[in-house]
Design a protein around this motif. Sequence first.
Motif, PDB file in Angstrom:
ATOM      1  N   LEU A  57      -3.173  -3.953   7.564  1.00 55.45           N
ATOM      2  CA  LEU A  57      -2.538  -4.488   6.353  1.00 55.45           C
ATOM      3  C   LEU A  57      -1.574  -5.608   6.705  1.00 55.45           C
ATOM      4  O   LEU A  57      -0.753  -5.482   7.610  1.00 55.45           O
ATOM      5  N   LYS A  58      -1.695  -6.690   5.966  1.00 59.73           N
ATOM      6  CA  LYS A  58      -0.685  -7.738   5.988  1.00 59.73           C
ATOM      7  C   LYS A  58      -0.369  -8.039   4.534  1.00 59.73           C
ATOM      8  O   LYS A  58      -1.013  -8.870   3.892  1.00 59.73           O
ATOM      9  N   GLY A  59       0.595  -7.280   4.006  1.00 58.14           N
ATOM     10  CA  GLY A  59       0.907  -7.401   2.596  1.00 58.14           C
ATOM     11  C   GLY A  59       1.559  -6.140   2.071  1.00 58.14           C
ATOM     12  O   GLY A  59       2.314  -5.467   2.773  1.00 58.14           O
ATOM     13  N   VAL A  60       1.208  -5.779   0.818  1.00 59.58           N
ATOM     14  CA  VAL A  60       1.878  -4.673   0.129  1.00 59.58           C
ATOM     15  C   VAL A  60       0.849  -3.779  -0.551  1.00 59.58           C
ATOM     16  O   VAL A  60      -0.163  -4.263  -1.076  1.00 59.58           O
ATOM     17  N   GLN A  61       1.125  -2.477  -0.538  1.00 62.17           N
ATOM     18  CA  GLN A  61       0.327  -1.497  -1.269  1.00 62.17           C
ATOM     19  C   GLN A  61       1.220  -0.827  -2.313  1.00 62.17           C
ATOM     20  O   GLN A  61       2.326  -0.383  -1.989  1.00 62.17           O
ATOM     21  N   VAL A  62       0.728  -0.728  -3.541  1.00 62.31           N
ATOM     22  CA  VAL A  62       1.487  -0.097  -4.617  1.00 62.31           C
ATOM     23  C   VAL A  62       0.611   0.961  -5.271  1.00 62.31           C
ATOM     24  O   VAL A  62      -0.460   0.650  -5.806  1.00 62.31           O
ATOM     25  N   GLY A  63       1.048   2.233  -5.222  1.00 61.14           N
ATOM     26  CA  GLY A  63       0.254   3.302  -5.806  1.00 61.14           C
ATOM     27  C   GLY A  63       0.869   4.661  -5.555  1.00 61.14           C
ATOM     28  O   GLY A  63       1.953   4.784  -4.972  1.00 61.14           O
ATOM     29  N   LEU A  64       0.167   5.716  -5.977  1.00 63.72           N
ATOM     30  CA  LEU A  64       0.669   7.072  -5.772  1.00 63.72           C
ATOM     31  C   LEU A  64       0.713   7.422  -4.289  1.00 63.72           C
ATOM     32  O   LEU A  64       1.629   8.095  -3.825  1.00 63.72           O
ATOM     33  N   TRP A  65      -0.318   6.980  -3.539  1.00 66.53           N
ATOM     34  CA  TRP A  65      -0.335   7.219  -2.096  1.00 66.53           C
ATOM     35  C   TRP A  65      -0.930   6.001  -1.402  1.00 66.53           C
ATOM     36  O   TRP A  65      -1.990   5.515  -1.778  1.00 66.53           O
ATOM     37  N   ASN A  66      -0.222   5.517  -0.386  1.00 67.38           N
ATOM     38  CA  ASN A  66      -0.600   4.280   0.291  1.00 67.38           C
ATOM     39  C   ASN A  66      -0.631   4.510   1.798  1.00 67.38           C
ATOM     40  O   ASN A  66       0.343   4.992   2.380  1.00 67.38           O
ATOM     41  N   ARG A  67      -1.752   4.121   2.411  1.00 69.12           N
ATOM     42  CA  ARG A  67      -1.912   4.378   3.841  1.00 69.12           C
ATOM     43  C   ARG A  67      -2.383   3.123   4.563  1.00 69.12           C
ATOM     44  O   ARG A  67      -3.299   2.440   4.116  1.00 69.12           O
TER      45      ARG A  67
END
Length: 214
Positions: free
Chosen positions: A190-200
């Motif tokens: 990942l190079k960035g952002v994760q938005v959610g209930l669960w992020n891996r």
Amino acid sequence: MKCILSTIIACMMIIKCIGQEEIKNPVLNKSLNKYVIGFIPSKANNIFGIAIGPFGSEVICDKPYTKYSHGLNIQIPGQGILQTFYIFNSPFKQVYKNKIIDDEFIKKDTSFKRAIHNGLILSLLGTFTDQVNGVSISGWMSLGKNINGVSINLLWNLYYEINGLSIGIFNSTLVMNGIQIGFINRTVKLKGVQVGLWNRNEKRSLPLINWNFK
């Protein structure tokens, strides 16, 4: 009942890849272009304008060259329904487990692309288009190799690499450069952002928001 189920599965396999046994055919027409509107799946090298049909040109496997479409690509119903079989058997399962991406694995699986779309691609159930440079939108699930732009699928995005924005209930990639928005977001690099209930990702697993910029 078993007979009906077997028939359905057989039809799905035919749809997924038409003409696979003819891939050694040396006679190729590589100068065929269509303008304004073209019906897909098509053996044309390029469709400029509107490409429309039940499935994408990636289902034609007997022509070992890339089929391009430029503009608007509409697939109704699309091949996304076939991706349902990947829900509990993701092709990325082993990679997620080891958290290591084999470069040869990526190269082998992403080097040749049967279909590439430049522009907007719309589908009722989703697509198997190998690469999209632009925007991909469907009401179900889509699978492919590369997205350079935006991928919005109601249920699931499953791609080797996404450069841009991925929105869906489930987002699964090997390489994600950009933003994943969904209930469950998963990637190895990942190079960035994760938005959610669960992020891996390769660094950590977190609820609500996760990130990595290295």
